[in-house]
Structure formats: C-alpha cells, structure tokens
Design a protein around this motif. Structure first.
Motif, mmCIF file in Angstrom:
data_model
loop_
_atom_site.group_PDB
_atom_site.id
_atom_site.type_symbol
_atom_site.label_atom_id
_atom_site.label_comp_id
_atom_site.label_asym_id
_atom_site.label_seq_id
_atom_site.Cartn_x
_atom_site.Cartn_y
_atom_site.Cartn_z
ATOM 1 N N THR A 155 69.083 -41.280 -100.004
ATOM 2 C CA THR A 155 70.313 -41.251 -99.067
ATOM 3 C C THR A 155 71.331 -40.545 -100.315
ATOM 4 O O THR A 155 71.964 -39.620 -100.054
ATOM 5 N N ASP A 158 68.728 -42.395 -94.379
ATOM 6 C CA ASP A 158 67.687 -41.405 -94.254
ATOM 7 C C ASP A 158 66.397 -41.900 -93.571
ATOM 8 O O ASP A 158 65.371 -41.063 -93.237
ATOM 9 N N ILE A 174 68.206 -46.495 -89.531
ATOM 10 C CA ILE A 174 68.897 -46.505 -88.194
ATOM 11 C C ILE A 174 68.644 -47.741 -87.364
ATOM 12 O O ILE A 174 69.549 -48.226 -86.694
ATOM 13 N N GLY A 224 72.513 -40.473 -89.372
ATOM 14 C CA GLY A 224 71.215 -40.220 -90.169
ATOM 15 C C GLY A 224 71.286 -38.917 -91.059
ATOM 16 O O GLY A 224 72.287 -38.106 -90.877
ATOM 17 N N SER A 240 69.132 -36.129 -92.949
ATOM 18 C CA SER A 240 67.786 -35.528 -92.577
ATOM 19 C C SER A 240 66.766 -35.095 -93.920
ATOM 20 O O SER A 240 65.685 -34.943 -93.883
ATOM 21 N N ASP A 276 61.467 -36.712 -88.368
ATOM 22 C CA ASP A 276 62.731 -35.998 -88.162
ATOM 23 C C ASP A 276 63.797 -37.569 -87.751
ATOM 24 O O ASP A 276 63.445 -37.920 -86.735
ATOM 25 N N ILE A 277 64.565 -37.623 -88.503
ATOM 26 C CA ILE A 277 65.566 -38.747 -88.260
ATOM 27 C C ILE A 277 66.255 -38.614 -86.758
ATOM 28 O O ILE A 277 66.557 -39.980 -86.494
ATOM 29 N N ARG A 278 66.671 -37.485 -86.448
ATOM 30 C CA ARG A 278 67.013 -37.437 -85.151
ATOM 31 C C ARG A 278 66.200 -37.973 -84.053
ATOM 32 O O ARG A 278 66.663 -38.475 -82.928
ATOM 33 N N PRO A 311 70.198 -41.626 -83.997
ATOM 34 C CA PRO A 311 71.391 -42.125 -84.610
ATOM 35 C C PRO A 311 72.564 -41.523 -83.903
ATOM 36 O O PRO A 311 72.620 -40.611 -83.008
ATOM 37 N N GLU A 369 75.038 -40.005 -84.987
ATOM 38 C CA GLU A 369 75.205 -38.480 -85.580
ATOM 39 C C GLU A 369 74.087 -38.457 -86.556
ATOM 40 O O GLU A 369 73.643 -39.052 -87.179
ATOM 41 N N ALA A 370 73.642 -37.028 -86.745
ATOM 42 C CA ALA A 370 72.799 -36.843 -87.707
ATOM 43 C C ALA A 370 73.201 -35.346 -88.753
ATOM 44 O O ALA A 370 73.986 -34.474 -88.046
ATOM 45 N N ASP A 419 72.503 -32.705 -92.125
ATOM 46 C CA ASP A 419 71.503 -32.191 -93.072
ATOM 47 C C ASP A 419 71.907 -31.826 -94.412
ATOM 48 O O ASP A 419 71.082 -31.841 -95.186
#
Ligand SMILES: O=C(O)COP(=O)(O)O
Ligand SMILES: [Mg+2]
Length: 224
Positions: A13, A175, A180, A192, A194, A202-204, A208, A210-211, A213
C-alpha cells in the motif's frame, strides 16, 4: 471527505517490500536446502504475516494444509526468515510513487493517520525511519501487537479506541483482501488500492467502498 482517521496498511500500500521479503524467503529456503521461488510467486504469498509466508514457501503454495508441516519445522524456518529479513529489510524496499508527499499532504489537511500492518512489529520502526515517516502516524500496530491480526477487525477497533475516533469516522486503506475484510468487519468504509499484493485477485472483487489504481488517485479523492 468527511472522515477523521485514515488507517493505512503498509506492505503493498505504502511500500513495495516484495524484493526484500522474497530475498529473505529464498535465503531461508536455501539454508534449508530447499527449492527457491521467483519474486512473482512469492508476491502472492504475502498478506497474512510472516508465519504464513514462511509456511507457504515451505510447501510451495498458498494453501497450507493441516498437518502438512510440523510446528518445529515451521518455527525453525520462521527463525531463519527473521534472521535474513532483519538484515535485508529496507535494502530494496521503496515507497510507491506519490506516497511520501501524499501522506504529508493528508496529514497537513487535518487527517489523523494510523498504520496497521500484518508485518511483525519489530521490523516496522526501522522501515518507517528509513523513509522519515516515524512521526506521521498517531498509532502503529503490527501483526503480532495484539492476539489477532487483519482480517480480524480488532487492530482497527483498537486504533479507533486509542485515538477516540468512532469506526464511522475512520476509513481502512489497503491493497489486500485482509484489509478490506478487516474494515468491513469493523463497519468502516474501505478504500482499496489495486497495485499491491492480493494473491493475484482484483481488489475490486472484495467490494471496497472505492478502489484506486494509484496513490495519487486515492489522495485526490481524500482531498476533494
Ligand atoms: O506482512 C504481511 O503479510 C503483509 O503486511 P501488510 O499487512 O502491511 O500488507
Ligand atoms: Mg498489504
């Protein structure tokens, strides 16, 4: 954003620590006469603290089955890993782009910053110092600071209590699924990132709040 406290994860992160973690893992494996692994493999074993990283390296996969290793075997390997990481930690570790500036801007904007990592706490101060971040965080917890670690919500709730901030006023930023889930388990908003280490997922997919990049995109969102 109407939040008061930003709780950051560390590895993946704020800092890219995989090169040092991989070197220490491979040094441990070499001492044990075992096969070593490329950095891209080891990257997917990070996230649940050193013990599980060591166990995953010993069995060569993410999932470690019960009875696959003896406690003695894992203890010995963890000791070798700690010895190697003590010497290596920080040598190839870098901050992700815009993190150094971004953390200072967020603090200057009035946010309280805290750090909750699954990394053993004894390795944290030296790394913070190497980036000049030792005074940025009002609370710092490692994976062994309490009896449970992320994804358990306890470290996040502990930080909120210590700083007298409600979970609704805090946000968990990380991350990994462990960040999360810990945030969701603590009833906090979660942000999150990415680009770190999430077992290749994929963290999405963890939903979360919001995420982003990049750290810059996160910072822009928080300073809106
Ligand atoms: O040590 C780990 O496994 C990961 O550490 P982190 O919680 O700072 O990402
Ligand atoms: Mg992380």
């Amino acid at each position: 954003m109407d939040k008061q406290l930003l709780i950051f994860d560390f590895d993946g992160t704020l800092i890219d620590s995989v090169p040092d973690l991989a070197d220490a893992t491979n040094a441990m494996l070499t001492t044990l006469g075992k096969e070593t692994y490329p950095i891209e493999t080891i990257r997917n074993w990070i996230g649940n603290g050193s013990r599980l990283l060591v166990e995953r390296a010993l069995v060569g996969k993410v999932e470690v089955l019960e009875n696959e290793l003896t406690v003695e075997e894992a203890d010995h390997a963890e000791h070798l890993f700690f010895e190697a990481y003590k010497n290596l930690s920080g040598s190839k570790t870098v901050a992700y782009p815009d993190v150094d500036n971004g953390l200072k801007k967020l603090k200057n904007a009035g946010y309280t910053l805290a750090l909750v990592t699954n990394k053993p706490i004894r390795f944290v101060p030296k790394i913070l110092q190497s980036f000049g971040w030792q005074d940025l965080f009002s609370e710092v917890l490692g994976g062994d600071s309490l009896s449970t670690k992320k994804p358990d919500p306890a470290p996040l709730l502990h930080v909120c209590e210590a700083l007298n901030v409600s979970p609704e006023q805090a946000v968990m930023i990380g991350d990994s699924r462990n960040d999360i889930l810990a945030g969701q388990n603590a009833n906090m908003d979660t942000l999150g990132l990415s680009y770190g280490y999430n077992y290749g997922q994929d963290i999405r997919e963890l939903n979360p709040t919001e995420a982003f990049d990049s750290f810059q995109a996160l910072q822009d969102y928080l300073l809106k």
